[in-house]
Design a protein around this motif. Structure first.
Motif, mmCIF file in Angstrom:
data_model
loop_
_atom_site.group_PDB
_atom_site.id
_atom_site.type_symbol
_atom_site.label_atom_id
_atom_site.label_comp_id
_atom_site.label_asym_id
_atom_site.label_seq_id
_atom_site.Cartn_x
_atom_site.Cartn_y
_atom_site.Cartn_z
ATOM 1 N N PHE A 115 0.927 -1.121 -0.117
ATOM 2 C CA PHE A 115 -0.052 -0.138 -0.019
ATOM 3 C C PHE A 115 0.873 1.243 -0.071
ATOM 4 N N PRO A 116 1.628 1.467 -0.890
ATOM 5 C CA PRO A 116 2.608 2.670 -1.038
ATOM 6 C C PRO A 116 1.950 3.846 -0.938
ATOM 7 N N GLY A 117 2.238 4.680 -0.114
ATOM 8 C CA GLY A 117 1.762 5.999 0.113
ATOM 9 C C GLY A 117 0.657 6.172 1.067
ATOM 10 N N CYS A 118 0.483 4.848 1.737
ATOM 11 C CA CYS A 118 -0.417 4.849 2.979
ATOM 12 C C CYS A 118 -0.179 5.532 4.182
ATOM 13 N N TYR A 119 -1.020 5.636 5.255
ATOM 14 C CA TYR A 119 -0.761 6.321 6.302
ATOM 15 C C TYR A 119 -1.017 5.196 7.426
ATOM 16 N N LEU A 120 -0.436 5.360 8.491
ATOM 17 C CA LEU A 120 -0.290 4.334 9.652
ATOM 18 C C LEU A 120 -0.676 5.228 10.931
ATOM 19 N N VAL A 121 -1.401 5.016 11.748
ATOM 20 C CA VAL A 121 -1.576 5.710 12.909
ATOM 21 C C VAL A 121 -1.425 4.631 13.924
ATOM 22 N N PHE A 122 -0.284 4.947 14.973
ATOM 23 C CA PHE A 122 0.004 3.840 15.860
ATOM 24 C C PHE A 122 0.523 4.385 17.136
ATOM 25 N N ASP A 123 0.374 3.748 18.086
ATOM 26 C CA ASP A 123 0.924 4.333 19.568
ATOM 27 C C ASP A 123 2.106 3.671 19.798
ATOM 28 N N ALA A 124 3.324 4.230 20.539
ATOM 29 C CA ALA A 124 4.641 3.828 20.634
ATOM 30 C C ALA A 124 5.083 4.137 22.023
ATOM 31 N N MET A 125 5.771 3.339 22.613
ATOM 32 C CA MET A 125 6.121 3.787 23.939
ATOM 33 C C MET A 125 7.767 3.833 23.887
ATOM 34 N N SER A 126 8.309 4.307 24.892
ATOM 35 C CA SER A 126 9.933 4.466 25.053
ATOM 36 C C SER A 126 10.329 3.185 25.632
ATOM 37 N N LYS B 151 1.040 -5.476 34.747
ATOM 38 C CA LYS B 151 1.859 -6.374 35.632
ATOM 39 C C LYS B 151 0.623 -7.574 35.928
ATOM 40 N N HIS B 152 -0.490 -7.627 35.678
ATOM 41 C CA HIS B 152 -1.425 -8.441 35.728
ATOM 42 C C HIS B 152 -1.687 -9.796 34.571
ATOM 43 N N TYR B 153 -0.902 -9.237 33.500
ATOM 44 C CA TYR B 153 -1.222 -9.961 32.551
ATOM 45 C C TYR B 153 0.205 -10.923 31.790
ATOM 46 N N SER B 154 -0.188 -11.973 31.195
ATOM 47 C CA SER B 154 1.212 -12.544 30.914
ATOM 48 C C SER B 154 1.892 -11.955 29.447
ATOM 49 N N ALA B 155 0.940 -11.491 28.591
ATOM 50 C CA ALA B 155 1.268 -10.587 27.664
ATOM 51 C C ALA B 155 2.524 -9.347 27.983
ATOM 52 N N LYS B 156 3.535 -9.339 27.226
ATOM 53 C CA LYS B 156 4.650 -8.220 27.771
ATOM 54 C C LYS B 156 4.968 -7.682 26.625
ATOM 55 N N PHE B 157 5.119 -6.114 26.916
ATOM 56 C CA PHE B 157 5.781 -5.252 25.991
ATOM 57 C C PHE B 157 7.183 -5.694 25.484
ATOM 58 N N GLN B 158 7.328 -5.608 24.134
ATOM 59 C CA GLN B 158 8.734 -6.135 23.619
ATOM 60 C C GLN B 158 9.343 -4.815 22.776
ATOM 61 N N TRP B 159 8.490 -4.039 22.344
ATOM 62 C CA TRP B 159 9.238 -3.004 21.472
ATOM 63 C C TRP B 159 8.874 -1.428 22.101
ATOM 64 N N GLY B 160 9.899 -0.984 21.844
ATOM 65 C CA GLY B 160 9.861 0.574 22.377
ATOM 66 C C GLY B 160 10.970 1.572 21.652
ATOM 67 N N ILE B 161 10.612 2.624 21.199
ATOM 68 C CA ILE B 161 11.574 3.525 20.580
ATOM 69 C C ILE B 161 11.929 4.668 21.415
ATOM 70 N N LYS B 162 12.935 5.152 21.383
ATOM 71 C CA LYS B 162 13.562 6.293 21.921
ATOM 72 C C LYS B 162 12.831 7.672 21.150
ATOM 73 N N ASP B 163 13.189 7.717 20.049
ATOM 74 C CA ASP B 163 12.591 8.466 19.128
ATOM 75 C C ASP B 163 12.020 8.060 17.947
ATOM 76 N N ILE B 164 10.700 8.679 17.818
ATOM 77 C CA ILE B 164 9.933 7.676 16.794
ATOM 78 C C ILE B 164 10.425 8.227 15.169
ATOM 79 N N ARG B 165 11.116 9.285 15.386
ATOM 80 C CA ARG B 165 11.581 9.806 13.942
ATOM 81 C C ARG B 165 12.594 8.794 13.740
ATOM 82 N N ASP B 166 13.274 7.887 14.392
ATOM 83 C CA ASP B 166 14.411 7.034 13.950
ATOM 84 C C ASP B 166 13.770 5.975 12.950
#
Length: 119
Positions: free
Chosen positions: A27-38, A52-67
């Motif tokens: 989908f070249p030229g598409c937009y993606l709206v997403f949340d991210a954390m550090s 803390k009550h769930y077994s699913a764990k965060f794995q990805w974080g990004i310091k500067d989203i422009r990266d």
């Protein structure tokens, strides 16, 4: 336009890159709206009152989203919104502690909503 809310932080960085690559190729030229954390928030997820009550764990974080532009020159962040940018009626619903935390420089980038153009 694609929306990935509350999803990408559970993927590895390799998987997140794969999602972006699949979108830009199909989908070249598409937009993606997403949340991210550090990475700080990923590392300290056990402190999160709900996670803390769930077994699913965060794995990805990004310091500067422009990266993400370093992943592929076709990725462009168009807009970033932090918690402090929320409309006042929603921002005021947060506890005073959270409002203070989200205004301190090391912590204000902990969680954000992003609009990116792919391709």
């Amino acid at each position: 336009m694609f929306v990935a809310e509350g999803v990408l932080m559970y993927f590895t960085e390799a998987q997140v890159k794969q999602v972006f690559a699949l979108l830009v190729e199909n989908f070249p030229g598409c937009y993606l709206v997403f949340d991210a954390m550090s990475p700080f928030m990923v590392k300290n997820q056990k402190q999160h009152d709900a996670i803390k009550h769930y077994s699913a764990k965060f794995q990805w974080g990004i310091k500067d989203i422009r990266d993400i532009a370093k992943w592929d020159s076709r990725y462009r962040v168009r807009q970033v919104k932090f918690m402090k940018d929320a409309p006042a009626k929603y921002y005021q619903r947060m506890s005073l502690f959270n409002r203070l935390i989200f205004s301190i420089p090391p912590f204000k980038n902990m969680y954000h909503l992003n609009l990116a153009k792919l391709g």
